[in-house]
Design a protein around this motif. Structure first.
Motif, short mmCIF file in Angstrom:
data_model
loop_
_atom_site.label_atom_id
_atom_site.label_comp_id
_atom_site.label_asym_id
_atom_site.label_seq_id
_atom_site.Cartn_x
_atom_site.Cartn_y
_atom_site.Cartn_z
N UNK A 352 -3.45 -0.45 17.72
CA UNK A 352 -3.23 -0.20 16.30
C UNK A 352 -4.58 -0.24 15.60
N UNK A 353 -4.90 0.84 14.88
CA UNK A 353 -6.16 0.94 14.16
C UNK A 353 -5.87 1.39 12.74
N UNK A 354 -6.84 1.18 11.86
CA UNK A 354 -6.64 1.51 10.45
C UNK A 354 -7.53 2.69 10.05
N UNK A 355 -7.13 3.36 8.99
CA UNK A 355 -7.90 4.49 8.49
C UNK A 355 -7.39 4.87 7.11
N UNK A 356 -7.69 6.08 6.72
CA UNK A 356 -7.21 6.55 5.42
C UNK A 356 -6.96 8.05 5.48
N UNK A 357 -6.14 8.52 4.54
CA UNK A 357 -5.82 9.94 4.45
C UNK A 357 -7.02 10.67 3.87
#
Length: 490
Positions: A352-357
């Motif tokens: 699970x990793x985070x990011x942005x649109x």
């Protein structure tokens, strides 16, 4: 006939057993017989149970989940098709004339990072390497030419600390020649050259210049046509060259010769010689230097081994890393905006990793023109991201960028993209939406179940809702607290 003692004992035992069986049958029979009132009671529906849920205090968030695919990065196959000439090997032509393409060295392993100006492999003893640049190489870069690709080469060399000298931007002049030669010698190889054809052009241009120079000198000194005398003049290198009456220049000189015409021919010969020299010497063959937009690139394939005759790529590079495209249901348009935070989960890998649109594209129907995938770049065959996805259902393409570089293991994986949007800035009272009741008086209420099953109605005002929960604010004077049980079904 009277029974003996043994017979009397057996008869007594049989009588006792029969009596016990009759007694047990009576008991069982009594349990199966019901009165009419009992039968009616047993057939009635059960007393309805009440389903309740707790009143909670929490921040209310909206959760949006959709799927996406990780495509591989931009792939470039490096497949030399010719061997360049060098000043020492006598090969012919701009790109060499040797037809034997054999892998002589493989200098990287799969998973390595290909860096600018470092050989990846050798084909017939010549290096194959990459340089930074978005414009694919489509021709040999030769001395004397100009263009955006030459400008890209000069910038790539500058990124390696090698300047172009006095050459103007985009022109392959003597400074760029020297820079390319310096790059090859840094890698440990002889620089490639344009070959025998341009060398012959320089020789012929030099001869023409010498003859034109001799003609002008003879005219200026008044040497008569057909004279056996010799006139000495300065040649292209400033040495003492001679032109006698036996030469073509000598035959052209005479009282009827045109001095101005001879001087014009001399200037033209000098210009032709300069151009020939400019077009000769060190060059950059497209078969050796491959321009790749994103460096360092990952070595994702080595199709050929040392000793193989090359019939395809020798190295496959993947640059730019994995790219994630999400497939948002078009009915949810407007629920997502660029900059929204997301979590990306690969259930298969447990990552699970985070990011942005980053962006949201226009509606795509699989199979239409907008469904085309991004193309690779570089010499040779390039590969795109793959076929249509999302089960052939229409979607809004959502580009997601990571907080940190994507893990290379995610390439080719289908993932879950989760978006949580806060609806309340602080913790509020929430109940399941099923707990809300609206009466004929248009008032909204919840039913609170107290001790002993006692129920009371509490008037509330409903607020934002998400994921089956709704914010509620009790009317003034009507208590509703965290932990109360509200009726959600019966």
């Amino acid at each position: 006939m009277p029974l003996g003692p043994a017979g009397r004992r057996r008869a007594g035992l049989l009588t006792a057993a029969a009596t016990a069986l009759l007694s047990l049958g009576g008991v069982l029979g009594s349990t199966m017989v019901k009165s009419p009132a009992q039968a009616v009671a047993d057939s009635a529906p059960p007393t309805p149970s009440v389903i309740t849920a707790a009143v909670e205090r929490q921040k209310l968030v909206r959760t949006l989940v959709f799927r996406g695919d990780f495509a591989t990065g931009r792939q470039t196959e490096i497949a030399p098709t010719a061997i360049a000439a060098t000043g020492k090997d006598g090969a012919q032509g701009e790109s060499g004339a040797r037809s034997s393409l054999v892998v002589t060295k493989v200098l990287v392993a799969e998973g390595d990072r290909a860096k600018a100006g470092r050989p990846l492999a050798e084909v017939s003893g010549r290096p194959v390497f990459v340089l930074p640049g978005a414009l694919p190489g489509y021709r040999d870069l030769l001395p004397g030419i100009s263009g955006d690709d030459v400008d890209q080469l000069q910038k790539a060399l500058a990124s390696l600390g090698i300047g172009r000298g006095g050459d103007r931007s985009g022109y392959f002049g003597p400074g760029t020649k020297a820079a390319v030669a310096a790059l090859y010698r840094r890698m440990g190889y002889e620089p490639p050259v344009t070959g025998a054809r341009t060398e012959e052009a320089v020789r012929q241009a030099r001869t023409a210049w010498e003859e034109a120079s001799a003609t002008v000198t003879q005219l200026e000194q008044g040497t008569p046509s057909g004279s056996n005398g010799e006139a000495t003049t300065e040649g292209p290198d400033g040495d003492g060259s001679t032109a006698g009456s036996g030469t073509e220049a000598g035959r052209a000189a005479g009282p009827a010769a045109d001095p101005e015409g001879a001087r014009k021919r001399l200037r033209e010969a000098k210009e032709a010689y300069d151009l020939a020299v400019a077009a000769d010497g060190v060059m950059l063959p497209a078969s050796e230097a491959i321009f790749v937009k994103d460096l360092p690139a990952r070595v994702s394939g080595l199709p050929a081994a040392v000793g193989d005759r090359l019939e395809g790529p020798v190295v496959v590079l993947t640059s730019g890393g994995p790219r994630l495209t999400g497939y948002l249901d078009p009915t949810l348009e407007g629920r997502l905006v660029p900059g929204t935070r997301v979590e990306v989960t690969s259930e298969t890998l447990g990552i699970t990793v985070s990011g942005k649109v980053a962006s949201i594209g226009e509606r795509v129907t699989p199979g239409d023109a907008k469904d085309a995938k991004g193309q690779g770049q570089g010499q040779g065959k390039s590969q795109g991201a793959g076929a249509s996805v999302n089960g052939n259902a229409p979607y809004l393409p959502v580009t997601v960028t990571p907080d940190k570089a994507w893990d290379d293991r995610l390439e080719g994986h289908n993932v879950m993209i989760t978006v949580t949007s806060p609806l309340t800035g602080t913790a509020v009272l929430v109940v399941p939406q099923a707990a809300l009741l609206t009466g004929a008086d248009t008032h909204t209420t919840v039913t609170v179940q107290g001790p002993g099953g006692r129920e009371r109605k509490v008037r509330v005002t409903a607020g934002p809702s998400a994921d089956g929960l709704v914010q509620v604010t009790p009317a003034r004077g009507e208590p509703l607290r965290e932990g109360d049980r509200v009726v959600v079904g019966r």
